[in-house]
Design a protein around this motif. Structure first.
Motif, PDB file in Angstrom:
ATOM      1  N   ARG A   2       1.028  -0.902   0.368  1.00  0.00           N
ATOM      2  CA  ARG A   2       0.196   0.214  -0.064  1.00  0.00           C
ATOM      3  C   ARG A   2       0.912   1.049   0.155  1.00  0.00           C
ATOM      4  O   ARG A   2       1.523   1.437   0.662  1.00  0.00           O
ATOM      5  CB  ARG A   2      -0.536  -0.081   1.328  1.00  0.00           C
ATOM      6  CG  ARG A   2      -2.013   0.760   0.883  1.00  0.00           C
ATOM      7  CD  ARG A   2      -3.174   0.105   2.180  1.00  0.00           C
ATOM      8  NE  ARG A   2      -4.134   1.454   2.292  1.00  0.00           N
ATOM      9  CZ  ARG A   2      -5.454   1.027   2.268  1.00  0.00           C
ATOM     10  NH1 ARG A   2      -5.793  -0.352   2.344  1.00  0.00           N
ATOM     11  NH2 ARG A   2      -6.510   1.099   1.796  1.00  0.00           N
ATOM     12  N   ASP A 124      -4.068   1.075  -8.285  1.00  0.00           N
ATOM     13  CA  ASP A 124      -5.134   0.450  -8.131  1.00  0.00           C
ATOM     14  C   ASP A 124      -5.000   1.263  -7.113  1.00  0.00           C
ATOM     15  O   ASP A 124      -4.359   2.102  -5.903  1.00  0.00           O
ATOM     16  CB  ASP A 124      -5.432  -0.530  -7.533  1.00  0.00           C
ATOM     17  CG  ASP A 124      -7.333  -0.236  -7.765  1.00  0.00           C
ATOM     18  OD1 ASP A 124      -7.962   0.012  -8.739  1.00  0.00           O
ATOM     19  OD2 ASP A 124      -7.667  -1.481  -7.866  1.00  0.00           O
ATOM     20  N   ARG A 125      -5.991   2.739  -7.170  1.00  0.00           N
ATOM     21  CA  ARG A 125      -6.310   3.683  -6.720  1.00  0.00           C
ATOM     22  C   ARG A 125      -7.439   3.733  -6.357  1.00  0.00           C
ATOM     23  O   ARG A 125      -9.172   2.616  -6.169  1.00  0.00           O
ATOM     24  CB  ARG A 125      -6.694   4.435  -7.172  1.00  0.00           C
ATOM     25  CG  ARG A 125      -6.631   6.230  -6.244  1.00  0.00           C
ATOM     26  CD  ARG A 125      -6.724   7.831  -7.660  1.00  0.00           C
ATOM     27  NE  ARG A 125      -6.685   8.587  -6.199  1.00  0.00           N
ATOM     28  CZ  ARG A 125      -6.811   9.590  -7.130  1.00  0.00           C
ATOM     29  NH1 ARG A 125      -6.946   9.937  -8.468  1.00  0.00           N
ATOM     30  NH2 ARG A 125      -7.198  11.505  -6.437  1.00  0.00           N
ATOM     31  N   LEU A 126      -7.903   3.444  -4.508  1.00  0.00           N
ATOM     32  CA  LEU A 126      -9.130   3.447  -3.385  1.00  0.00           C
ATOM     33  C   LEU A 126      -9.745   4.497  -2.853  1.00  0.00           C
ATOM     34  O   LEU A 126      -8.844   6.222  -3.419  1.00  0.00           O
ATOM     35  CB  LEU A 126      -7.762   2.797  -2.661  1.00  0.00           C
ATOM     36  CG  LEU A 126      -7.413   1.505  -2.809  1.00  0.00           C
ATOM     37  CD1 LEU A 126      -6.658   0.914  -0.713  1.00  0.00           C
ATOM     38  CD2 LEU A 126      -8.205   0.003  -2.853  1.00  0.00           C
ATOM     39  N   ASP A 127     -10.558   3.992  -2.270  1.00  0.00           N
ATOM     40  CA  ASP A 127     -11.386   5.568  -2.676  1.00  0.00           C
ATOM     41  C   ASP A 127     -10.790   6.774  -1.368  1.00  0.00           C
ATOM     42  O   ASP A 127     -11.107   7.840  -1.453  1.00  0.00           O
ATOM     43  CB  ASP A 127     -12.887   4.720  -1.432  1.00  0.00           C
ATOM     44  CG  ASP A 127     -13.676   4.391  -2.590  1.00  0.00           C
ATOM     45  OD1 ASP A 127     -13.653   4.732  -3.818  1.00  0.00           O
ATOM     46  OD2 ASP A 127     -14.124   3.531  -1.979  1.00  0.00           O
ATOM     47  N   ASP A 128     -10.066   6.108  -0.550  1.00  0.00           N
ATOM     48  CA  ASP A 128      -9.158   7.404   0.119  1.00  0.00           C
ATOM     49  C   ASP A 128      -8.024   7.771  -0.205  1.00  0.00           C
ATOM     50  O   ASP A 128      -7.186   8.172   0.290  1.00  0.00           O
ATOM     51  CB  ASP A 128      -9.176   6.434   1.666  1.00  0.00           C
ATOM     52  CG  ASP A 128      -7.755   5.531   1.897  1.00  0.00           C
ATOM     53  OD1 ASP A 128      -7.373   4.666   0.837  1.00  0.00           O
ATOM     54  OD2 ASP A 128      -7.615   4.645   2.674  1.00  0.00           O
ATOM     55  N   ASP A 129      -7.439   7.887  -2.043  1.00  0.00           N
ATOM     56  CA  ASP A 129      -6.783   8.180  -2.477  1.00  0.00           C
ATOM     57  C   ASP A 129      -5.203   7.582  -2.243  1.00  0.00           C
ATOM     58  O   ASP A 129      -4.288   8.014  -2.440  1.00  0.00           O
ATOM     59  CB  ASP A 129      -6.212   9.442  -2.422  1.00  0.00           C
ATOM     60  CG  ASP A 129      -7.522  10.284  -2.937  1.00  0.00           C
ATOM     61  OD1 ASP A 129      -7.406   9.409  -4.171  1.00  0.00           O
ATOM     62  OD2 ASP A 129      -7.776  11.331  -2.871  1.00  0.00           O
ATOM     63  N   THR A 130      -5.293   5.844  -0.988  1.00  0.00           N
ATOM     64  CA  THR A 130      -3.904   5.309  -1.331  1.00  0.00           C
ATOM     65  C   THR A 130      -4.421   4.686  -2.202  1.00  0.00           C
ATOM     66  O   THR A 130      -4.910   4.462  -2.993  1.00  0.00           O
ATOM     67  CB  THR A 130      -4.062   4.841   0.147  1.00  0.00           C
ATOM     68  OG1 THR A 130      -5.361   3.623   0.090  1.00  0.00           O
ATOM     69  CG2 THR A 130      -4.100   5.252   1.276  1.00  0.00           C
ATOM     70  N   ARG A 131      -2.537   4.092  -2.590  1.00  0.00           N
ATOM     71  CA  ARG A 131      -2.480   3.195  -4.090  1.00  0.00           C
ATOM     72  C   ARG A 131      -2.197   1.780  -3.891  1.00  0.00           C
ATOM     73  O   ARG A 131      -1.491   1.738  -2.659  1.00  0.00           O
ATOM     74  CB  ARG A 131      -1.657   3.608  -5.159  1.00  0.00           C
ATOM     75  CG  ARG A 131      -1.995   4.761  -5.853  1.00  0.00           C
ATOM     76  CD  ARG A 131      -1.495   6.025  -5.949  1.00  0.00           C
ATOM     77  NE  ARG A 131      -2.186   6.850  -6.416  1.00  0.00           N
ATOM     78  CZ  ARG A 131      -2.535   8.353  -6.832  1.00  0.00           C
ATOM     79  NH1 ARG A 131      -3.139   8.353  -5.309  1.00  0.00           N
ATOM     80  NH2 ARG A 131      -3.322   9.563  -7.113  1.00  0.00           N
TER      81      ARG A 131
END
Length: 149
Positions: A2, A124-131
């Motif tokens: 992450r 991939d980019r998650l909803d919290d802007d982490t990748r």
């Protein structure tokens, strides 16, 4: 793995560059905004290439000179063509493949023929802007090289 920020993505690219050598092919996959260009910026910094690294979506491919040159290509606009592989062939990416690290965004299914051994990097980019990043080695000594990551 992450990655919390875009800068973390670039830092990961710098670390990945330490494993790369001329002739390597790296395929980047993931949705728009996942961090493919940021990762490539980090790879370029780690390789010591010259000039800014921006998305090559409209020029399709750029060559960045340095101690280990990097070819940065983007096959995104080629995916909707009748024969995108022919367009990839027209880019002549294999002309510099032995002397440079070749990084291709959106290249899965289009450029694997450039090298029997390659590394696929899924972002991939998650909803919290982490990748999230996943490294998928294909052939050669990639699995061994990745043990140090």
């Amino acid at each position: 793995m992450r990655l919390k920020t875009v800068e973390d993505t670039r830092d990961f690219g710098r670390r990945l560059a330490g494993l790369l050598r001329p002739g390597d092919l790296v395929l980047l996959t993931g949705p728009l905004g996942a961090g493919k260009t940021a990762l490539t910026q980090g790879i370029g910094a780690g390789l010591g290439v010259q000039g800014p690294i921006t998305s090559p979506t409209f020029v399709i491919a750029r060559v960045h000179r340095g101690p280990v040159p990097m070819v940065h290509a983007d096959a995104y606009r080629l995916g909707d063509r009748p024969d995108p592989r022919a367009e990839i062939d027209d880019l002549d990416l294999d002309a510099s493949a032995d002397d440079a690290v070749t990084v291709v965004e959106w290249g899965v299914g289009l450029v694997e023929q450039l090298n029997d051994e390659y590394l696929q990097v899924r972002l991939d980019r998650l909803d919290d802007d982490t990748r999230t990043v996943e490294l998928l080695p294909h052939g050669g000594d990639w699995a061994h090289r990745l043990e140090t990551m």
